[in-house]
Design an enzyme around this catalytic site. Structure first.
Site, PDB file in Angstrom:
ATOM      1  CD  GLN A  19     -22.786  15.261 -11.397  1.00 12.91           C
ATOM      2  OE1 GLN A  19     -23.346  14.494 -10.623  1.00 12.91           O
ATOM      3  NE2 GLN A  19     -22.967  15.202 -12.712  1.00 12.91           N
ATOM      4  CB  CYS A  28     -21.735  12.183 -16.605  1.00 15.85           C
ATOM      5  SG  CYS A  28     -21.377  13.225 -15.181  1.00 15.85           S
ATOM      6  CG  LEU A  29     -27.367  14.665 -15.083  1.00 17.23           C
ATOM      7  CD1 LEU A  29     -28.161  15.084 -13.846  1.00 17.23           C
ATOM      8  CD2 LEU A  29     -28.260  14.670 -16.313  1.00 17.23           C
ATOM      9  CG  HIS A  62     -19.501  12.942 -10.079  1.00 16.71           C
ATOM     10  ND1 HIS A  62     -18.930  13.718 -11.061  1.00 16.71           N
ATOM     11  CD2 HIS A  62     -20.539  12.306 -10.675  1.00 16.71           C
ATOM     12  CE1 HIS A  62     -19.599  13.547 -12.201  1.00 16.71           C
ATOM     13  NE2 HIS A  62     -20.577  12.693 -11.996  1.00 16.71           N
ATOM     14  CG  HIS A  98     -21.396   7.942 -12.485  1.00 11.76           C
ATOM     15  ND1 HIS A  98     -21.158   7.841 -13.840  1.00 11.76           N
ATOM     16  CD2 HIS A  98     -21.654   9.251 -12.246  1.00 11.76           C
ATOM     17  CE1 HIS A  98     -21.246   9.054 -14.390  1.00 11.76           C
ATOM     18  NE2 HIS A  98     -21.553   9.926 -13.443  1.00 11.76           N
ATOM     19  CD  GLU A  99     -24.036  10.289  -9.351  1.00  9.47           C
ATOM     20  OE1 GLU A  99     -23.464  11.385  -9.191  1.00  9.47           O
ATOM     21  OE2 GLU A  99     -24.548   9.954 -10.440  1.00  9.47           O
ATOM     22  N   GLY A 135     -28.728  10.156 -10.822  1.00 12.92           N
ATOM     23  CA  GLY A 135     -27.871  10.447  -9.682  1.00 12.92           C
ATOM     24  C   GLY A 135     -27.210  11.799  -9.876  1.00 12.92           C
TER      25      GLY A 135
HETATM   26 NI    NI Z   1     -21.917  11.976 -13.380  1.00 16.09          NI
END
Ligand code: NI
Length: 165
Positions: free
Chosen positions: A51, A92-93, A138, A134-135, A46
């Site tokens: 991000q 998380c990226l 963000h 989670h997304e 995701g």
């Molecule tokens: Ni993340």
């Protein structure tokens, strides 16, 4: 399609509430395509607008489930969450190298617009439910490290600092 730079922990945009999207236009469609390619390149499941440095309410998700094709959601919001909670490992990226068990509602219902601008409702538990939450976090400037206990968060931050050298 372009691959975008992924913002890392410490970047202000990750801590900023992203703006509602008013118009589904070609720019947004290009952004979504770029977000998918960025997510795949980074091998994530995701990715959210902030991000990639774009403070707008858009997410892309691919949980690699035959029954859940990859999708984008514009202005997504959680409209129902189960009382039952579940703990699961998250990464998380934007915080590479770190992961932790995070407790969240086991199942959620999310409403928003799809990539074509049509209203949609997505619901799920397991990885899908976790990824949606989670997304969407963000988009509100919230990271998974905010959802663990203070001691665990301290440990994660120490590891992060060490990692960043
Ligand atoms: Ni993340």
């Amino acid at each position: 399609m372009a691959t975008l730079k992924i913002e890392l922990l410490g970047s202000e945009v990750l801590r900023t509430r992203a703006a509602e999207i008013e118009q589904v236009d070609d720019d947004l469609k290009r952004l979504i395509a770029d977000m998918f390619s960025t997510m795949y390149r980074a091998e994530g499941v995701g990715l959210a607008g902030p991000q990639v440095g774009v403070s707008r309410r858009v997410i892309v998700v691919d949980v690699h489930d035959e029954e859940v094709p990859p999708f984008a959601l514009i202005n997504p919001r959680v409209v129902e969450s189960s009382a039952e909670k579940e703990k699961g490992e998250e990464g998380c990226l934007s915080i590479p190298g770190l992961s932790a068990a995070v407790e969240r509602p086991a199942h959620v219902v999310v409403e928003g617009l799809d990539a074509a601008g049509n209203p949609v409702r997505v619901e799920g538990g397991g990885l899908l439910g976790r990824c949606l939450q989670h997304e969407i976090d963000h988009l509100d400037g919230i990271l998974f490290i905010d959802r663990v206990g203070p001691l665990k968060r301290k440990m994660l931050m120490q590891k992060w600092k060490k990692q960043q050298g």
